[in-house]
Design an enzyme around this catalytic site. Structure first.
Site, mmCIF file in Angstrom:
data_model
loop_
_atom_site.group_PDB
_atom_site.id
_atom_site.type_symbol
_atom_site.label_atom_id
_atom_site.label_comp_id
_atom_site.label_asym_id
_atom_site.label_seq_id
_atom_site.Cartn_x
_atom_site.Cartn_y
_atom_site.Cartn_z
ATOM 1 N N PRO A 16 2.060 -7.142 -6.112
ATOM 2 C CA PRO A 16 1.054 -7.819 -5.894
ATOM 3 C C PRO A 16 0.229 -7.360 -4.581
ATOM 4 O O PRO A 16 1.039 -7.144 -3.536
ATOM 5 C CB PRO A 16 1.281 -9.245 -5.531
ATOM 6 C CG PRO A 16 2.656 -9.275 -5.245
ATOM 7 C CD PRO A 16 3.233 -7.947 -5.942
ATOM 8 N N ALA A 18 -3.074 -7.657 -2.474
ATOM 9 C CA ALA A 18 -4.317 -8.491 -2.340
ATOM 10 C C ALA A 18 -5.462 -7.628 -2.394
ATOM 11 O O ALA A 18 -5.461 -6.568 -1.266
ATOM 12 C CB ALA A 18 -4.169 -9.470 -1.300
ATOM 13 N N CYS A 101 3.907 -12.607 3.168
ATOM 14 C CA CYS A 101 2.636 -12.270 3.703
ATOM 15 C C CYS A 101 2.589 -12.512 5.202
ATOM 16 O O CYS A 101 2.807 -13.755 5.833
ATOM 17 C CB CYS A 101 1.621 -13.182 3.050
ATOM 18 S SG CYS A 101 0.048 -12.788 3.491
ATOM 19 N N ARG A 225 1.806 0.531 -2.658
ATOM 20 C CA ARG A 225 0.654 1.410 -2.223
ATOM 21 C C ARG A 225 0.774 2.675 -2.898
ATOM 22 O O ARG A 225 -0.181 3.180 -2.935
ATOM 23 C CB ARG A 225 0.918 1.692 -0.624
ATOM 24 C CG ARG A 225 0.460 0.425 0.016
ATOM 25 C CD ARG A 225 0.810 0.491 1.444
ATOM 26 N NE ARG A 225 2.152 0.252 1.583
ATOM 27 C CZ ARG A 225 3.024 0.188 2.818
ATOM 28 N NH1 ARG A 225 2.418 0.621 3.792
ATOM 29 N NH2 ARG A 225 4.346 0.122 2.674
HETATM 30 C C1 LIG Z 1 -3.313 -3.966 0.628
HETATM 31 C C2 LIG Z 1 -2.110 -4.833 0.686
HETATM 32 C C3 LIG Z 1 -1.957 -5.980 0.213
HETATM 33 C C4 LIG Z 1 -0.810 -6.844 -0.221
HETATM 34 N N1 LIG Z 1 -0.760 -7.884 -0.873
HETATM 35 C C5 LIG Z 1 0.202 -8.599 -1.289
HETATM 36 C C6 LIG Z 1 -0.008 -9.783 -1.938
HETATM 37 O O1 LIG Z 1 -0.845 -10.271 -2.228
HETATM 38 N N2 LIG Z 1 1.447 -10.471 -2.084
HETATM 39 C C7 LIG Z 1 2.528 -9.889 -1.687
HETATM 40 O O2 LIG Z 1 3.650 -10.467 -2.189
HETATM 41 N N3 LIG Z 1 2.694 -8.603 -1.035
HETATM 42 C C8 LIG Z 1 1.564 -8.305 -0.984
HETATM 43 N N4 LIG Z 1 1.674 -7.004 -0.183
HETATM 44 C C9 LIG Z 1 3.031 -6.082 0.187
HETATM 45 C C10 LIG Z 1 3.168 -5.409 -1.143
HETATM 46 O O3 LIG Z 1 3.333 -6.222 -2.300
HETATM 47 C C11 LIG Z 1 4.410 -4.635 -0.789
HETATM 48 O O4 LIG Z 1 5.692 -5.480 -0.547
HETATM 49 C C12 LIG Z 1 4.575 -3.718 0.338
HETATM 50 O O5 LIG Z 1 3.242 -2.776 0.446
HETATM 51 C C13 LIG Z 1 5.778 -2.680 0.378
HETATM 52 O O6 LIG Z 1 5.567 -2.062 -0.790
HETATM 53 P P1 LIG Z 1 4.837 -0.475 -1.135
HETATM 54 O O7 LIG Z 1 5.459 0.385 0.009
HETATM 55 O O8 LIG Z 1 5.131 -0.039 -2.508
HETATM 56 O O9 LIG Z 1 3.202 -0.569 -0.917
HETATM 57 C C14 LIG Z 1 0.416 -6.216 0.096
HETATM 58 C C15 LIG Z 1 0.505 -4.972 0.690
HETATM 59 C C16 LIG Z 1 -0.695 -4.232 0.895
HETATM 60 C C17 LIG Z 1 -0.742 -3.147 1.635
#
Ligand SMILES: Cc1cc2nc3c(=O)[nH]c(=O)nc-3n(C[C@H](O)[C@H](O)[C@H](O)COP(=O)(O)O)c2cc1C
Length: 312
Positions: A16, A18, A101, A225
């Protein structure tokens, strides 16, 4: 209701995000092979006040199955009301509790990552979802802890409270999005619980996916990301694809744009700009392209400009 297949341990989920993982983006991720998708975080308060925007955020794509709605909150009455509302919406396979969050607006309501400072309350919220939800899955997406790494405590508590699976972002809340990821606590948690665990954090390639799976013995991985500006990453990881032709990329960007216009209408033009930014990063003349396209509102003209830039 559809079943999440954790049995092969090769599940790849879209995180997820946002502001990013709306219906058009999730559709694209599914088309490229994402096994599981989550809505953007939905405030349980907004849900119970029937905000129109929130209901649009929940809408699922027909190919999105299984599909999980992620909610944020900590007030048990509000959570219960939110769950009852979701019960009446078809096509949702599970409800996920956001426990990661870091945004002050959420933390000040004792929700999101602040639940990691109060595992008793976190347990009560999970129990409430489990008790009232008619959906197949109750799950939790957590960080490793607030400032200390307590993934094992969280996993044991969540399992006892009724969670059917857990996703761990391999950082604490204090680590924000920059601290080095640490998958060791996820490995330890995995050894202690019977429910599936999905590992998340900085997974951007097949090699990283393999390393995380091997180290943690997790039941699935989640990509956030790494999918922004690169929604074909699911196909890449599953098929060991190294290279994508310019034409194919152009086709994908246009497909994404068309999905946005279908979903948002005229508003989609402005909302798509952040995606244009990500798709064009590092390409020749990208900043000139962004400067000019950001000033255009006409749906067809924007499409033509995207086509010309990405195909040339
Ligand atoms: C722009 C943005 C929005 C995010 N929104 C959410 C969200 O709505 N719910 C959530 O559980 N994590 C949210 N996260 C965290 C991501 O789901 C994820 O756990 C975190 O980015 C690490 O994973 P990644 O390195 O693959 O991005 C968000 C992260 C980013 C950068």
């Amino acid at each position: 209701m559809s079943v999440i297949d954790f049995s092969k341990k090769d599940l790849v989920a879209l995180a997820p995000l946002a502001g990013y993982t709306d219906l058009p983006f999730r559709t694209l991720a599914k088309e490229f092979g994402a096994d599981l998708t989550f809505s953007e975080m939905i405030s349980s308060n907004a849900l119970i006040y029937h905000s129109k925007r929130t209901h649009k955020m929940i809408k699922k794509s027909p190919i999105e199955t299984p599909y999980i709605i992620q909610i944020a909150g900590s007030d048990l009455e509000v959570i219960k009301e939110a769950v009852l509302i979701l019960n009446d919406i078809e096509g949702i396979d599970g409800i996920d509790l956001n426990c990661g969050c870091p945004v002050p607006k959420i933390v000040s309501q004792n929700a999101g990552s602040s639940l990691l400072n109060d595992l008793d309350q976190m347990a009560r919220v999970i129990e409430t979802i489990k008790r009232y939800s008619k959906k197949r899955y109750t799950s939790v997406k957590s960080r490793l802890g607030f400032d200390k790494k307590i993934a094992s405590d969280i996993a044991l508590m969540a399992q006892k409270a009724g969670a059917d699976f857990i996703t761990f972002h391999a950082r604490t809340r204090a680590g924000k999005y920059k601290a080095p990821v640490d998958f060791e606590p996820i490995k330890e948690a995995k050894e202690l619980v019977d429910i599936p665990i999905i590992a998340n954090g900085d997974i951007t390639s097949l090699q990283k996916a393999k390393d995380v799976r091997e180290l943690t013995n997790c039941d699935g991985i989640m990509i956030g990301r790494g999918a922004i500006g690169n929604p074909w990453i699911f196909y890449q990881i599953k098929n060991d694809l190294k290279y994508l032709s310019k034409d194919k990329i152009a086709e994908i960007v246009l497909r994404h744009y068309d999905l946005m216009i279908d979903f948002y209408g005229q508003k989609g033009v402005a909302i798509f700009r952040k995606h244009i930014h990500n798709y064009s990063k590092g390409l020749v003349n990208a900043s000139e392209f962004r400067d000019s396209i950001n000033r255009v509102e006409d749906i067809k003209l924007v499409r033509d400009m995207i086509e010309e830039f990405f195909r040339s």
